[in-house]
Write a protein that holds these residues in place. Sequence first.
Motif, mmCIF file in Angstrom:
data_model
loop_
_atom_site.group_PDB
_atom_site.id
_atom_site.type_symbol
_atom_site.label_atom_id
_atom_site.label_comp_id
_atom_site.label_asym_id
_atom_site.label_seq_id
_atom_site.Cartn_x
_atom_site.Cartn_y
_atom_site.Cartn_z
ATOM 1 N N HIS A 164 5.868 1.806 13.825
ATOM 2 C CA HIS A 164 6.333 0.693 14.223
ATOM 3 C C HIS A 164 6.159 0.000 12.876
ATOM 4 N N VAL A 165 6.745 -1.362 12.674
ATOM 5 C CA VAL A 165 6.242 -2.157 12.486
ATOM 6 C C VAL A 165 5.721 -2.720 13.358
ATOM 7 N N ILE A 166 4.312 -2.938 12.829
ATOM 8 C CA ILE A 166 2.766 -4.325 13.881
ATOM 9 C C ILE A 166 3.198 -5.148 13.215
ATOM 10 N N ASP A 203 9.100 5.946 2.994
ATOM 11 C CA ASP A 203 8.332 7.071 1.786
ATOM 12 C C ASP A 203 6.964 6.123 1.432
ATOM 13 N N GLY A 204 6.550 6.388 2.437
ATOM 14 C CA GLY A 204 4.749 6.263 2.330
ATOM 15 C C GLY A 204 4.403 4.529 2.389
ATOM 16 N N GLU A 205 5.483 3.373 1.632
ATOM 17 C CA GLU A 205 5.037 2.347 1.609
ATOM 18 C C GLU A 205 4.712 1.188 2.785
ATOM 19 N N VAL A 206 3.499 1.171 2.622
ATOM 20 C CA VAL A 206 3.333 -0.036 3.839
ATOM 21 C C VAL A 206 2.949 -1.903 3.255
ATOM 22 N N GLU A 222 -6.826 4.488 3.549
ATOM 23 C CA GLU A 222 -6.954 5.594 2.259
ATOM 24 C C GLU A 222 -5.901 5.386 1.527
ATOM 25 N N HIS A 223 -5.071 4.798 2.289
ATOM 26 C CA HIS A 223 -3.963 4.117 1.530
ATOM 27 C C HIS A 223 -4.442 3.120 -0.147
ATOM 28 N N LEU A 266 0.626 -1.340 -0.103
ATOM 29 C CA LEU A 266 -0.112 0.439 0.134
ATOM 30 C C LEU A 266 0.579 0.710 -0.154
ATOM 31 N N ARG A 267 0.096 1.929 -0.106
ATOM 32 C CA ARG A 267 1.444 3.555 0.001
ATOM 33 C C ARG A 267 -0.002 4.839 0.020
#
Length: 340
Positions: free
Chosen positions: A211-213, A229-232, A267-268, A202-203
Amino acid sequence: MSVRIAVVGGGIIGLAIAAELLDRGADVTVYDPAPAGTDGAWHVAAGMLAPGGESAFEYPHLTRLLEASGELWPSFAARLGDVGYDEAGTLSVALTADDVVDCAREWKHQKLARLSGSQLRDLEPALSPRVRAGVFAPTEIQVDPRKVVAALRSSLEGRVYAQHISDLSELDEDLTVVAAGCGTATLTGLPIRPVKGQVLRLRGEPGLLRHVIDGAADGRHVYLVPRADGEVVVGATQEERADRQITAGGVHDLLRAALDLVPGLAEHEITEWTVGHRPGSPDNAPLLGFLDDSRRTVVAAGHHRNGILLAPITARLIADLVFTGSADPLLEAFAPGRFG
């Protein structure tokens, strides 16, 4: 004259070994059918470096190997440059009362203090108000595997060849290291199987997650790995299948769990969905060492979920084995012939 070594496999394990051998003066050639490609498990992997969480209920000897490799990662990353190495840590969280019960054993194993939902949201405001409990694991960090592989490829420029090896007899080097992931089974006859994993990327605006979840949501396990950079990265399913299909059920389970834990991800943009295959062994621990008594072929495969974490220690131990002929005590439990 330097020893001539063939490394079969251009994933993170093969490249890390080749780079270590090159640093020690070997004449190394890496063979991979698509050396600039993205088919390896590394391309799908999120890059969580979590020796504690990964070792909780695995092969007993694996814990020591995971921890030893975790200790090597800071220097390994520093040598490679900007590879997204991030020490913010991991929050392991549980959404429901049943999820708390399921996670409690692992939290106890890791000797981490339980935090309430409000304490977790103080650390990570984007977490859902429904999250009940969790722990903070400061030593469970992350790296970007795609950047790691790019850096390793760069360090081996001119030594990586686009060639499919179907039989080890095709090679004429002094010694061969087989690090071909799931393809190691065909080359060696060892029991390495593909374990399918579906992953989403996602971005959105950077900074939603700090943090990492690593979460449990209504019995569904999911991890969320935020990049600067906003990536997940959202992953991952674990399926005993060899196909490469993205399934509606897999995507649904990942997205539902992700949004239950972090509603703001709604919203990503979904930018990528991928499938990879972890190379699993019968005990889900790697196969490391000489293939047979000829001592001309070394195996480094079967890392399952831990290929990224174990890359530095695998490279060091295999290089030691190649140059000394003697196995480090750490390798004894991971002999390739242990299933025979």
